[in-house]
Scaffold this active site. Structure first.
Site, PDB file in Angstrom:
ATOM      1  N   HIS A 263       0.866  -1.181   0.000  1.00  0.00           N
ATOM      2  CA  HIS A 263       0.000   0.000   0.000  1.00  0.00           C
ATOM      3  C   HIS A 263       0.909   1.239   0.000  1.00  0.00           C
ATOM      4  CE1 HIS A 263      -2.792   2.938   1.886  1.00  0.00           C
ATOM      5  NE2 HIS A 263      -3.776   2.147   1.488  1.00  0.00           N
TER       6      HIS A 263
ATOM      7  N   ASP B 171       3.169  -4.771   8.061  1.00  0.00           N
ATOM      8  CA  ASP B 171       1.965  -3.941   7.932  1.00  0.00           C
ATOM      9  C   ASP B 171       0.756  -4.881   8.031  1.00  0.00           C
ATOM     10  OD1 ASP B 171      -0.258  -2.607   7.021  1.00  0.00           O
ATOM     11  OD2 ASP B 171       0.666  -1.839   5.180  1.00  0.00           O
TER      12      ASP B 171
ATOM     13  N   LYS C 275     -10.351  -0.462  10.776  1.00  0.00           N
ATOM     14  CA  LYS C 275     -10.602  -1.571   9.836  1.00  0.00           C
ATOM     15  C   LYS C 275     -11.044  -2.824  10.576  1.00  0.00           C
ATOM     16  CE  LYS C 275      -7.131  -0.051   6.456  1.00  0.00           C
ATOM     17  NZ  LYS C 275      -7.911   0.462   5.348  1.00  0.00           N
TER      18      LYS C 275
ATOM     19  N   GLN D  24      -4.427  -5.036   6.854  1.00  0.00           N
ATOM     20  CA  GLN D  24      -5.444  -5.889   6.226  1.00  0.00           C
ATOM     21  C   GLN D  24      -5.487  -7.292   6.811  1.00  0.00           C
ATOM     22  OE1 GLN D  24      -7.800  -4.921   4.336  1.00  0.00           O
ATOM     23  NE2 GLN D  24      -7.061  -2.941   3.646  1.00  0.00           N
TER      24      GLN D  24
ATOM     25  N   CYS E 252      -4.803   2.798  -3.537  1.00  0.00           N
ATOM     26  CA  CYS E 252      -3.532   3.273  -2.946  1.00  0.00           C
ATOM     27  C   CYS E 252      -2.434   2.232  -3.105  1.00  0.00           C
ATOM     28  CB  CYS E 252      -3.698   3.622  -1.471  1.00  0.00           C
ATOM     29  SG  CYS E 252      -4.802   4.981  -1.190  1.00  0.00           S
TER      30      CYS E 252
HETATM   31  C1  LIG Z   1      -2.250  -2.827   3.436  1.00  0.00           C
HETATM   32  C2  LIG Z   1      -2.574  -1.465   3.979  1.00  0.00           C
HETATM   33  N1  LIG Z   1      -1.633  -0.787   4.628  1.00  0.00           N
HETATM   34  C3  LIG Z   1      -1.859   0.430   5.135  1.00  0.00           C
HETATM   35  C4  LIG Z   1      -3.090   1.033   5.000  1.00  0.00           C
HETATM   36  C5  LIG Z   1      -3.287   2.391   5.572  1.00  0.00           C
HETATM   37  O1  LIG Z   1      -4.212   2.378   6.615  1.00  0.00           O
HETATM   38  P1  LIG Z   1      -4.653   3.725   7.291  1.00  0.00           P
HETATM   39  O2  LIG Z   1      -5.278   4.567   6.210  1.00  0.00           O
HETATM   40  O3  LIG Z   1      -5.630   3.323   8.344  1.00  0.00           O
HETATM   41  O4  LIG Z   1      -3.442   4.371   7.826  1.00  0.00           O
HETATM   42  C6  LIG Z   1      -4.106   0.386   4.316  1.00  0.00           C
HETATM   43  C7  LIG Z   1      -5.410   1.027   4.123  1.00  0.00           C
HETATM   44  O5  LIG Z   1      -6.228   0.638   3.342  1.00  0.00           O
HETATM   45  C8  LIG Z   1      -3.843  -0.904   3.787  1.00  0.00           C
HETATM   46  O6  LIG Z   1      -4.768  -1.578   3.119  1.00  0.00           O
END
Ligand SMILES: Cc1ncc(COP(=O)(O)O)c(C=O)c1O
Length: 400
Positions: A119, A196, A222, A199, A361
């Site tokens: 992401h 990370d 989430k 998800q 993203c």
């Molecule tokens: C794999 C992954 N990492 C990071 C994020 C970023 O999350 P946040 O917007 O809550 O910081 C997302 C958000 O969709 C994501 O899917």
């Protein structure tokens, strides 16, 4: 797992969108919140609101205690210690915190290791540091089934990157990466690794000791929790040795002639946090653990199977990511030749169905797939078989 009963806890699911019953399939972006979480936010403001760590009066002590109770709850959830749980605003901030703190370790001509399925939140912070320090980003590719190339990963890790940051689950492919194995290789080579889990934490039981990474980042919103609350798990000895991320109130021990910092995790929590959000996040974790992660996984797999079976019949469709449900989370993203994902999402929304369309993203990932965008349906505990059937039926109707 009684989905109908669960749905009763989510008032928003009884509302309409475009005058049709809302079918919410954008859970990978953010989930809906149960009344238990919403009521806890209300309760906090009605009964417990005060700034934390500042007052010697009972109301402030109570607010502080409730905030710290969630830290304790999160540490149990992660199988970590309280000192290893830092509250941030979201996954993005958690990753930025680590990237910023490790900046001094990145030297000219070093490389930072990522993967091709990250992401933007797990690319841009590292890109900024690489650019500043004259370092490079290297990425582990994935194959046509959406799996990372582990041989290549091992080879690159042995070349000693300045840092390795990897997603646990892809927000486009749904692939769940074997982060335990990657952590093992990284730790063996003395390479710091961040996972990370934005998800994965909503769908899979996260055990910090089993994953054995240096850092794990995820967002409350989430996983049924409030917006604006994130978590950074960090190994105690690393948090102890890291410089502070932001300067300000609360994260200091003494500011007179020399500034000294508070112990972690408070060292990384400058300023007034989202106290009511953190307090209410505990209710979200209680809710999820009451359902049980095994049940969540099983339920999502069933919905995925129905979606897969239905969508496979759509002409010229390309479903991204692994075909094996056991190796993915509850999302399905796809492209259909001749249809722009935005048009599909718009037409579905006219039927009350909320799905995501775009690059999610994750532009470099979409580029690797040879696409500009995709349509994504993502499921959670309150989604029903009927909803997935309805989504498939309406999508087929649009395409036809
Ligand atoms: C794999 C992954 N990492 C990071 C994020 C970023 O999350 P946040 O917007 O809550 O910081 C997302 C958000 O969709 C994501 O899917």
């Amino acid at each position: 797992m009684n989905v109908e009963q669960i749905r009763n806890d989510f008032p928003i699911l009884k509302t309409t969108m475009n005058r049709r019953r809302l079918v919410y399939l954008d859970n990978a972006a953010t989930t809906q919140k149960p009344i238990q979480v919403v009521n806890e936010i209300k309760r906090f403001y009605y009964e417990s609101n005060a700034n934390i760590r500042r007052g010697v009066y009972p109301l402030s002590e109570e607010a502080t205690e409730q905030y710290e109770n969630t830290r304790e709850r999160v540490s149990r959830f992660l199988n970590a210690s309280k000192e290893e749980v830092v509250f941030t605003r979201n996954t993005t901030e958690s990753i930025n915190l680590v990237a910023y703190c490790f900046e001094k370790e990145v030297k000219k001509n070093d490389f930072i290791l990522l993967t091709d399925m990250e992401h933007h939140s797990n690319i841009v912070p590292w890109y900024l540091i690489a650019r500043k320090k004259g370092a490079r980003l290297k990425k582990i590719p994935f194959d046509k089934n959406g799996f990372l190339d582990f041989d290549y990963a091992e080879k690159l890790i042995e070349e000693k990157p300045a840092f390795f940051s990897v997603t646990h689950a892809s927000n486009v492919l749904g692939t769940v990466n074997n982060v335990e194995k990657l952590s093992k290789i990284a730790r063996k080579n003395g390479v710091k690794i961040l996972v990370d889990a934005a998800q994965s934490a909503p769908h899979i039981k996260i055990n910090s000791r089993r994953i054995n990474a240096d850092f794990i980042a995820f967002s409350a919103h989430k996983m049924l929790g409030p917006l604006g609350v994130g978590v950074l798990y960090g190994r105690k000895e690393l948090l102890n040795s890291m410089p502070p991320f932001m300067g300000g109130g609360e994260m200091i021990e003494d500011v007179s002639r020399n500034i000294t910092f508070a112990e972690p995790p408070v060292k990384f929590e400058a300023g007034t946090p989202n106290v009511e959000g953190v307090v209410a996040f505990k209710k979200a974790l209680d809710y999820l653990e009451k359902i049980g992660f095994e049940n969540i996984e099983m339920h999502e797999r069933k919905l995925l199977e129905i979606a897969f079976d239905g969508l496979r019949e759509v002409k010229n469709i390309r479903i991204h990511g692994p075909a094996d449900f056991r190796k993915r989370t509850g999302l399905i993203s796809f492209s259909i030749l001749g249809f722009h994902p935005h048009d599909l999402a718009y037409e579905l929304s006219r039927k009350g169905i909320a799905v995501r369309a775009g690059h999610h993203c994750a532009q470099p990932l979409l580029e690797k797939l040879g696409e500009n965008a995709s349509t994504r349906a993502s499921f959670y505990v309150y989604n029903t078989v009927e909803e997935v059937d309805f989504f498939v039926k309406e999508l087929k109707a649009i395409v036809n």
